[in-house]
Design a protein around this motif. Structure first.
Motif, mmCIF file in Angstrom:
data_model
loop_
_atom_site.group_PDB
_atom_site.id
_atom_site.type_symbol
_atom_site.label_atom_id
_atom_site.label_comp_id
_atom_site.label_asym_id
_atom_site.label_seq_id
_atom_site.Cartn_x
_atom_site.Cartn_y
_atom_site.Cartn_z
ATOM 1 N N SER A 191 1.028 -4.814 -9.711
ATOM 2 C CA SER A 191 1.059 -3.467 -10.292
ATOM 3 C C SER A 191 -0.386 -3.011 -10.430
ATOM 4 C CB SER A 191 1.765 -3.473 -11.658
ATOM 5 O OG SER A 191 2.049 -2.159 -12.068
ATOM 6 N N PHE A 192 -0.871 -2.368 -9.367
ATOM 7 C CA PHE A 192 -2.281 -2.006 -9.271
ATOM 8 C C PHE A 192 -2.545 -0.632 -9.890
ATOM 9 C CE2 PHE A 192 -1.056 -4.369 -5.343
ATOM 10 C CZ PHE A 192 -1.672 -5.568 -5.656
ATOM 11 N N VAL A 193 -3.768 -0.397 -10.288
ATOM 12 C CA VAL A 193 -4.147 0.912 -10.822
ATOM 13 C C VAL A 193 -3.858 1.994 -9.789
ATOM 14 C CG1 VAL A 193 -6.090 2.327 -11.588
ATOM 15 C CG2 VAL A 193 -5.908 -0.040 -12.353
ATOM 16 N N PHE A 194 -4.140 1.710 -8.517
ATOM 17 C CA PHE A 194 -3.947 2.700 -7.452
ATOM 18 C C PHE A 194 -2.502 2.716 -6.937
ATOM 19 C CE2 PHE A 194 -5.727 -1.255 -5.809
ATOM 20 C CZ PHE A 194 -4.782 -1.632 -4.857
ATOM 21 N N ALA A 195 -1.700 1.706 -7.294
ATOM 22 C CA ALA A 195 -0.301 1.646 -6.850
ATOM 23 C C ALA A 195 0.517 0.849 -7.862
ATOM 24 C CB ALA A 195 -0.199 1.012 -5.457
ATOM 25 N N PRO A 196 0.775 1.440 -9.029
ATOM 26 C CA PRO A 196 1.516 0.719 -10.069
ATOM 27 C C PRO A 196 3.013 0.623 -9.745
ATOM 28 C CG PRO A 196 1.141 2.976 -10.763
ATOM 29 C CD PRO A 196 0.410 2.812 -9.458
ATOM 30 N N TRP A 197 3.676 -0.314 -10.390
ATOM 31 C CA TRP A 197 5.133 -0.375 -10.339
ATOM 32 C C TRP A 197 5.716 0.533 -11.413
ATOM 33 C CZ3 TRP A 197 8.195 -1.984 -6.687
ATOM 34 C CH2 TRP A 197 7.769 -2.995 -5.811
#
Length: 252
Positions: A191-197
């Motif tokens: 769950s990335f800052v640029f692509a969260p879940w």
């Protein structure tokens, strides 16, 4: 959600989706939406409502089958890349490269080394998608163990839905805890800052569908956007955070 209210809201949101698609086509925007989740959580039905009134030339669902022998010998992400959207297109993945974060390790379809390599590489892959200007959003549909059991049993009895039952689906209840473990690892590590879940509590299918559509449309810009229609329920759709467990959005 009552059927009458559901149909009213669904119509209004699908009108907004058509407006958004027109904007996507006119401006060569690339849109990629990933749907992951428990077996029987409602991915098929949700994607169907998204696509129902969109132009099929510029919007499609992608649901890949078992990898071929060539796929198994290729870079893991290679089989997914040809299905990514070009400018003016919207693509909805019904399961995606995240098979390697959930189904594959649970069922023993990949090695520990392959699993770990994926977990280390997926961030770079998705960062490239976002950096290219693509609108990229990830949803995970979660349901309770009891609701999953009810839906799987219903599929067995419905001759129109029996195609949905696979050997993997039949193992879903037995392997519930193992799926939960890998799901939680996936959230923590991807769950990335640029692509969260975004986690969707899907025990009520109609409520889940409406709130996913509201959330999606609230995240994008397009002309004639009706913000009042797009206020979603944070107790149904939630950006992944440990608080999602406390709120009961993620089943143990």
């Amino acid at each position: 959600m009552k059927k009458k209210e559901y149909k009213k809201q669904l119509y209004e949101l699908q009108v907004q989706l058509v407006k958004f698609q027109r904007h996507v086509i006119e401006n060569d925007i690339k849109v990629c939406v990933v749907f992951e989740g428990r077996d029987a959580a409602g991915k098929d039905g949700t994607i169907k409502r998204f696509l129902e009134h969109l132009s099929p030339r510029e919007a499609r669902a992608v649901a890949l089958g078992k990898p071929s022998d060539r796929d198994k010998k290729s870079w893991y992400f290679q089989r997914y890349v040809p299905h990514l959207p070009a400018g003016g297109e919207m693509v909805f993945f019904n399961r995606s490269w995240y098979n390697r974060a959930g189904v594959e390790p649970v069922m023993g379809f990949c090695t520990k080394e392959e699993y770990e390599a994926f977990m280390q590489e997926v961030g770079s892959f998705e960062q490239m998608l976002v950096h290219s200007g693509m609108i990229f959003i990830k949803y995970y549909l979660d349901i309770s163990k009891e609701e999953q059991k009810r839906r799987l049993e219903a599929r067995k009895k419905d001759p129109l839905k029996q195609w949905k039952l696979s050997p993997i689906d039949m193992q879903a209840q037995k392997l519930w805890k193992k799926y939960s473990k890998y799901r939680d690892r996936m959230f923590e590590r991807t769950s990335f800052v640029f692509a969260p879940w975004y986690v969707v509590h899907s025990d009520d299918k109609k409520t889940a569908r409406i709130n996913v559509m509201k959330h999606f449309l609230s995240q994008v810009d397009y002309p004639e956007k009706d913000e009042k229609l797009l206020i979603y329920d944070n107790d149904v759709v939630c950006e992944f955070d440990p608080v999602c467990y406390e709120k009961g959005l993620i089943a143990p």
